[in-house]
Design an enzyme around this catalytic site. Structure first.
Site, PDB file in Angstrom:
ATOM      1  N   SER A  47       0.631  -1.242  -0.279  1.00  0.00           N
ATOM      2  CA  SER A  47       0.000  -0.016   0.034  1.00  0.00           C
ATOM      3  C   SER A  47       0.739   1.200   0.046  1.00  0.00           C
ATOM      4  O   SER A  47       2.042   1.148   0.183  1.00  0.00           O
ATOM      5  CB  SER A  47      -0.767   0.024   1.403  1.00  0.00           C
ATOM      6  OG  SER A  47       0.041   0.089   2.572  1.00  0.00           O
ATOM      7  N   LYS A  48       0.308   2.425  -0.273  1.00  0.00           N
ATOM      8  CA  LYS A  48       0.816   3.599  -0.551  1.00  0.00           C
ATOM      9  C   LYS A  48       1.409   3.805   0.956  1.00  0.00           C
ATOM     10  O   LYS A  48       2.564   4.537   1.405  1.00  0.00           O
ATOM     11  CB  LYS A  48       0.172   4.752  -0.989  1.00  0.00           C
ATOM     12  CG  LYS A  48       0.694   6.202  -0.742  1.00  0.00           C
ATOM     13  CD  LYS A  48      -0.250   6.876  -1.756  1.00  0.00           C
ATOM     14  CE  LYS A  48      -0.123   8.436  -1.072  1.00  0.00           C
ATOM     15  NZ  LYS A  48       1.019   9.012  -0.988  1.00  0.00           N
ATOM     16  N   ARG A  49       0.167   3.576   2.184  1.00  0.00           N
ATOM     17  CA  ARG A  49       0.720   4.064   3.155  1.00  0.00           C
ATOM     18  C   ARG A  49       1.910   3.390   3.908  1.00  0.00           C
ATOM     19  O   ARG A  49       2.994   3.932   4.424  1.00  0.00           O
ATOM     20  CB  ARG A  49      -0.626   3.394   4.270  1.00  0.00           C
ATOM     21  CG  ARG A  49      -0.456   3.811   5.623  1.00  0.00           C
ATOM     22  CD  ARG A  49      -1.334   4.609   6.329  1.00  0.00           C
ATOM     23  NE  ARG A  49      -2.853   4.035   5.976  1.00  0.00           N
ATOM     24  CZ  ARG A  49      -3.428   3.129   6.796  1.00  0.00           C
ATOM     25  NH1 ARG A  49      -2.991   2.424   7.444  1.00  0.00           N
ATOM     26  NH2 ARG A  49      -4.673   2.974   6.479  1.00  0.00           N
TER      27      ARG A  49
END
Ligand code: GLU
Length: 512
Positions: free
Chosen positions: A263-265
């Site tokens: 994920s981007k997170r």
């Protein structure tokens, strides 16, 4: 004659393309080229609420950066266009109508409140799959329960309605996936999917099938997240009397620790990109970093992505794009999720950087120097890159690790000074500086070494006793690239000047 292989990458322009999407595009490209087929780019923009300005251009720029350029498609032309779904609305309407006429789809007029009430009713009755399906459709407001006349009136009056697929009750849908082999799904778990929305636009399911058929797609290679949609698609092919393409669902990309989807997170938290290029959302300050801007080389990226979900069958790791094309096959795609091992990505970058010509690397260095207002010749930049290329992972490190080429050291590594800055070293370095100053002729790394050896011999000093002192006087640090190469780049005057400067500045620190 075998049918020509035609595959497509079909992203939705809803924001920056995720690196998982880039891998999907790459595998489609490799498969197409392996079979002398066509690689097509189709833009799936039927969900107008999620459309993002600039996303389509971003997709093309990403693919072009990596050298996986479509043969045909949106922005590339071809005989099967338009390749953007928002320009094909009439085509979908025609097939939706055909399905309705043949009793394979129907109009539904239920309001959001009515749908919600139905769901509540079923949940209360503890129905396992509370959805619009063969069991419930007869209780709802649709062209199966209303008279033809009522349906006609509602449509003419412009009452909002959708078109739903009539999914049969308790039937097994089976299809063969190139990665997962046979997939079997019972229609009990499926709902009567919306095919046309109330805005007159198709949903993903209908548009996807119609386009794959009309564009003569032979293999659908896409991410595993689309596997649940595949039974609907298989049913649609059957209803429309079309031959389904071969499906191939690629394994998910997992976080580097294997714990859940990439994920981007997670990327933000650990400082690595999950997008190919930098992205700035048009209507917000949100910025995402890209592999390109972080200094990843396209060939390294391609090699890295290719091995995230596919294995060549042996231990080989280094593949150019052409070599991947020669070796790629669907049967060596792995089934389990692929860990996005970013360190491996860095390792690939290092390997490719080492093999990049100094001329190409110099472009990066000169750009960085230019932005800092530092002048440097092409020749010098190439030499610096050559000296440092074994020691950097990213091109932007050249100007940082090579800063001492442009500025004499302001400080010297104290630990090295404490141990190595002896009277013997000082005397030898002074003699070396003098010899350099006296030298007339073409200076080079070899000459620097030759002159040093002469001095050492004359004074009866072993090279190991002064080497670090020399290095620290030149660069301030006790370790680094080949020292003679460094001296060559600096030139004899600058080398002599730095030695003399160090002797003067460190006068009080000579080891007793
Ligand atoms: N539009 C879908 C996406 O955004 C395409 C899925 C498919 O390839 O069928 O990924």
């Amino acid at each position: 004659m075998e049918k020509e292989v035609r595959v497509r990458f079909a992203p939705s322009p809803t924001g920056p393309l995720h690196i998982g999407g880039v891998r999907t595009a790459l595998y489609n490209y490799l498969f197409a080229k392996r079979h002398n087929g066509k690689f097509i780019l189709r833009i799936e923009d039927t969900d107008q609420t999620r459309f993002v300005e600039g996303a389509e251009e971003y997709i093309r720029e990403s693919m072009e950066w990596l050298g996986i350029v479509p043969d045909e498609g949106q922005g590339y032309g071809g005989e099967f266009g338009p390749y953007k779904q928002s320009e094909r609305t009439e085509i979908y309407q025609k097939y939706a109508k055909q399905l309705i006429d043949e009793g394979k789809a129907y109009y539904a007029f239920d309001t959001p409140e009515e749908l919600e009430a139905m769901r509540e009713r079923l949940t209360e009755a503890r129905v396992l799959h509370p959805q619009y399906n063969a069991l419930t459709r007869n209780t709802m407001k649709n062209s199966l329960t209303l008279s033809d006349e009522e349906v006609k009136q509602k449509i003419e009056a412009g009452e909002p309605h959708v078109v739903r697929l009539k999914v049969p009750r308790k039937e097994d849908i089976r299809f063969k996936d190139a990665v997962r082999d046979w997939v079997l799904v019972n229609t009990d778990t499926l709902d009567d999917k919306v095919l046309m929305k109330s805005d007159g636009l198709p949903t993903y399911h209908l548009a996807n099938i119609v386009d794959d058929h009309l564009m003569e797609i032979t293999h659908v290679i896409r991410g595993e997240e689309w596997l649940p949609s595949a039974p609907i698609h298989v049913l649609l092919y059957e209803y429309l009397g079309w031959e389904a393409p071969t499906f191939c669902h690629l394994p998910l990309l997992l976080k580097p620790n294997g714990n859940g989807k990439l994920s981007k997170r997670d990327g933000d938290k650990h400082g690595y990109p999950v997008f190919p290029l930098d992205w700035q959302a048009p209507d917000s300050k949100e910025k995402s970093m890209g592999f390109r801007e972080q200094g990843y080389l396209p060939d390294a990226m391609v090699n890295f992505l290719a091995l995230l979900g596919w294995n060549p069958g042996d231990n080989r790791e280094m593949f150019t794009l052409e070599e991947l094309v020669e070796n790629f096959s669907l049967d060596r795609i792995i089934k389990g999720g692929a860990k996005f091992d970013i360190q491996k990505g860095q390792w690939f970058n290092q390997q490719y950087l080492k093999n990049t010509t100094n001329q190409e690397l110099a472009v990066f260095l000169l750009k960085d120097l230019n932005s800092k207002g530092i002048e440097c010749s092409q020749e010098k930049a190439e030499k610096i890159c050559n000296a440092l290329k074994e020691r950097v992972t990213f091109p932007n490190e050249f100007s940082v690790k090579g800063d001492f080429f442009f500025e004499a050291p302001q400080a010297y590594d104290e630990k090295v000074i404490r141990k190595k800055w002896t009277q013997e070293a000082v005397d030898t370095l002074r003699a070396y500086a003098e010899a350099l100053a006296a030298f007339e002729g073409e200076f080079s790394a070899e000459k620097a070494k030759e002159i040093l050896n002469e001095v050492l011999e004359k004074l009866g000093v072993k090279i190991g006793r002064i080497m670090q002192a020399l290095r620290v006087s030149i660069s301030g640090s006790g370790s680094g690239a080949d020292l003679m190469e460094i001296l060559d780049i600096l030139g004899k005057e600058e080398t002599a000047r730095r030695i003399n400067d160090a002797i003067e500045k460190l006068a009080g620190q000579v080891k007793a």
